[in-house]
Design a protein around this motif. Structure first.
Motif, PDB file in Angstrom:
ATOM      1  N   GLN A  23       0.828  -1.220   0.000  1.00 50.38           N
ATOM      2  CA  GLN A  23       0.000   0.000   0.000  1.00 50.38           C
ATOM      3  C   GLN A  23       0.854   1.258   0.000  1.00 50.38           C
ATOM      4  O   GLN A  23       0.409   2.335  -0.376  1.00 50.38           O
ATOM      5  N   ARG A  24       2.128   1.156   0.406  1.00 50.90           N
ATOM      6  CA  ARG A  24       3.076   2.293   0.406  1.00 50.90           C
ATOM      7  C   ARG A  24       4.247   2.001  -0.523  1.00 50.90           C
ATOM      8  O   ARG A  24       5.358   2.478  -0.300  1.00 50.90           O
ATOM      9  N   LEU A  25       4.004   1.206  -1.530  1.00 46.06           N
ATOM     10  CA  LEU A  25       5.075   0.814  -2.482  1.00 46.06           C
ATOM     11  C   LEU A  25       6.305   0.285  -1.737  1.00 46.06           C
ATOM     12  O   LEU A  25       7.441   0.543  -2.122  1.00 46.06           O
ATOM     13  N   ASN A  26       6.047  -0.449  -0.648  1.00 52.94           N
ATOM     14  CA  ASN A  26       7.101  -1.116   0.131  1.00 52.94           C
ATOM     15  C   ASN A  26       8.138  -0.145   0.699  1.00 52.94           C
ATOM     16  O   ASN A  26       9.331  -0.486   0.794  1.00 52.94           O
ATOM     17  N   ALA A  27       7.666   1.052   1.051  1.00 54.88           N
ATOM     18  CA  ALA A  27       8.564   2.024   1.690  1.00 54.88           C
ATOM     19  C   ALA A  27       8.992   1.488   3.058  1.00 54.88           C
ATOM     20  O   ALA A  27       8.255   0.766   3.727  1.00 54.88           O
ATOM     21  N   PHE A  28      10.205   1.877   3.458  1.00 52.16           N
ATOM     22  CA  PHE A  28      10.802   1.348   4.694  1.00 52.16           C
ATOM     23  C   PHE A  28      10.275   2.025   5.951  1.00 52.16           C
ATOM     24  O   PHE A  28      10.299   3.261   6.057  1.00 52.16           O
ATOM     25  N   THR A  29       9.870   1.204   6.904  1.00 51.11           N
ATOM     26  CA  THR A  29       9.646   1.649   8.282  1.00 51.11           C
ATOM     27  C   THR A  29      10.742   1.022   9.138  1.00 51.11           C
ATOM     28  O   THR A  29      11.460   0.122   8.673  1.00 51.11           O
ATOM     29  N   PHE A  61       8.712  -1.957  -6.232  1.00 55.18           N
ATOM     30  CA  PHE A  61       9.804  -2.689  -5.575  1.00 55.18           C
ATOM     31  C   PHE A  61      10.006  -2.094  -4.180  1.00 55.18           C
ATOM     32  O   PHE A  61       9.812  -2.744  -3.177  1.00 55.18           O
ATOM     33  N   CYS A  62      10.326  -0.796  -4.138  1.00 59.48           N
ATOM     34  CA  CYS A  62      10.502  -0.110  -2.853  1.00 59.48           C
ATOM     35  C   CYS A  62      10.615   1.388  -3.104  1.00 59.48           C
ATOM     36  O   CYS A  62      11.383   1.811  -3.981  1.00 59.48           O
ATOM     37  N   ALA A  63       9.864   2.185  -2.339  1.00 56.83           N
ATOM     38  CA  ALA A  63       9.870   3.648  -2.516  1.00 56.83           C
ATOM     39  C   ALA A  63      10.756   4.339  -1.483  1.00 56.83           C
ATOM     40  O   ALA A  63      10.550   5.513  -1.164  1.00 56.83           O
ATOM     41  N   GLY A  64      11.748   3.599  -0.945  1.00 60.53           N
ATOM     42  CA  GLY A  64      12.682   4.227  -0.001  1.00 60.53           C
ATOM     43  C   GLY A  64      12.061   4.415   1.376  1.00 60.53           C
ATOM     44  O   GLY A  64      11.149   3.680   1.774  1.00 60.53           O
ATOM     45  N   GLN A  65      12.532   5.416   2.057  1.00 56.20           N
ATOM     46  CA  GLN A  65      12.030   5.692   3.416  1.00 56.20           C
ATOM     47  C   GLN A  65      10.546   6.043   3.386  1.00 56.20           C
ATOM     48  O   GLN A  65      10.118   6.849   2.541  1.00 56.20           O
ATOM     49  N   ASP A  66       9.753   5.483   4.325  1.00 55.64           N
ATOM     50  CA  ASP A  66       8.353   5.892   4.474  1.00 55.64           C
ATOM     51  C   ASP A  66       8.338   7.308   5.043  1.00 55.64           C
ATOM     52  O   ASP A  66       8.719   7.540   6.198  1.00 55.64           O
ATOM     53  N   LEU A  67       7.904   8.243   4.219  1.00 48.86           N
ATOM     54  CA  LEU A  67       7.967   9.653   4.618  1.00 48.86           C
ATOM     55  C   LEU A  67       6.939  10.010   5.677  1.00 48.86           C
ATOM     56  O   LEU A  67       7.049  11.053   6.326  1.00 48.86           O
ATOM     57  N   ASN A  68       5.948   9.129   5.884  1.00 49.63           N
ATOM     58  CA  ASN A  68       5.003   9.370   6.993  1.00 49.63           C
ATOM     59  C   ASN A  68       5.726   9.384   8.332  1.00 49.63           C
ATOM     60  O   ASN A  68       5.279  10.035   9.273  1.00 49.63           O
ATOM     61  N   ASP A  69       6.843   8.645   8.398  1.00 49.24           N
ATOM     62  CA  ASP A  69       7.608   8.586   9.649  1.00 49.24           C
ATOM     63  C   ASP A  69       8.585   9.758   9.770  1.00 49.24           C
ATOM     64  O   ASP A  69       9.409   9.790  10.680  1.00 49.24           O
TER      65      ASP A  69
END
Ligand code: T3D
Length: 265
Positions: A23-29, A61-69
């Protein structure tokens, strides 16, 4: 809190890790980093693991850091550096140093740290719908997770500089033609090709492959003279592994080799 920020699957001779926050393009938490770190440590410790396949769930694949955090309720952003030190940098170092090949199957957009984590893998395959974006400049940041090191080495300084400064996406086919990745292919073929490659590595002379990874990485710091010395030492080390003797015998006996992989003499 995601229940399973990554999925881990054991296959015969290799491990599949899927980044799993579609749902967040696999962004990192932080939770995803911790789960990934633990899974990579387990794979490294497991002598039966002779390759790793890294991919993403859903359309990215992955959108890097989850910017919500990275935005507090009061609207403040943090001073950065801590997560790079604790998570991203050790992750990139580990991917480079794992004693077996790491195959990235880039199934969709790879942005920010997600792009550079893909590029840190040993062999990068991408579906034709995938793209690679150094999105950092769009939010006032600097390419991290090894981007400023690996990009110029893969595609040369002119293209690296322009991509880092403009954050322009690079489509999978162009990434292949520029030498940024190994191969682009139809989306429908991506996972089958990635598994085929890992199955190949699952019966390969893994100790020798680990030395190849190290030799190529160390070449960036060496002149030719030093690299020739390193090759001599690594060749000596490779020849002490049982897979070298097996490789020679199998060749002369005209039969397929049976390599022991990570098990030393
Ligand atoms: O400690 C530190 O912070 C330092 C480390 C930094 C490492 C970094 O990676 S910094 C860079 C962070 N990443 C980005 O800036 C990329 C942000 N995302 C995008 O630019 C775009 O989403 C993409 C180009 C990747 C894909 O665009 P598109 O149009 O295909 O998808 P979308 O609609 O933008 O995204 C789909 C959903 O994923 C959307 O959520 P919604 O609206 O459906 O609820 C979007 O907000 C979410 N998403 C995508 N990327 C992120 C994200 N949510 C949080 N963080 C993200 N990085």
């Amino acid at each position: 809190m995601d229940e399973h920020p990554i999925l881990v699957e054991q296959r015969a001779g290799y491990c599949v890790i899927t980044l799993n926050r579609p749902q967040r393009l696999n962004a990192f938490t932080e939770a995803m980093h911790i789960a990934l770190r633990d899974a990579l440590a387990r794979a490294e410790a497991d002598e039966a693991c002779r390759a790793l396949l890294l991919t993403g769930a859903g359309r990215g694949f992955c959108a890097g850091q989850d910017l919500n955090d990275r935005l507090s309720k009061a609207g403040d952003t943090p001073v950065l550096g801590g997560a790079l030190e604790t998570y991203y940098n050790p992750l990139v170092r580990r991917l480079r140093e794992l004693p077996f090949p790491v195959v990235a199957a880039v199934n969709g957009v790879a942005a920010g740290a997600g792009c550079n984590i893909a590029l840190a893998c040993d062999i990068v395959l991408a579906g034709r719908s995938a793209s690679f974006v150094q999105s950092f400049a769009k939010i006032g940041l600097v390419p991290d997770s090894g981007g400023t090191w690996i990009l110029p080495r893969l595609i040369g300084p002119a293209r690296a500089r322009a991509l880092a400064l403009t954050a322009e996406p690079v489509a999978a086919d162009k990434a292949e033609s520029w030498g940024m990745i190994w191969k682009a292919m139809p989306d429908a073929d991506l996972m089958a090709e990635a598994h085929k490659l890992c199955q190949h590595f699952a019966s390969a002379p893994t100790l020798g492959l680990a030395l190849i990874k190290r030799a190529l990485d160390q070449s960036w710091n060496n002149d030719l003279d030093a690299q020739l010395d390193l090759e001599r030492e690594f060749q000596r080390e490779a020849s002490l592994a049982p897979d070298y003797a097996e490789g020679v015998r199998a060749f002369l006996e005209k039969r397929p080799p049976v390599f022991r992989g990570r098990k030393p003499r």
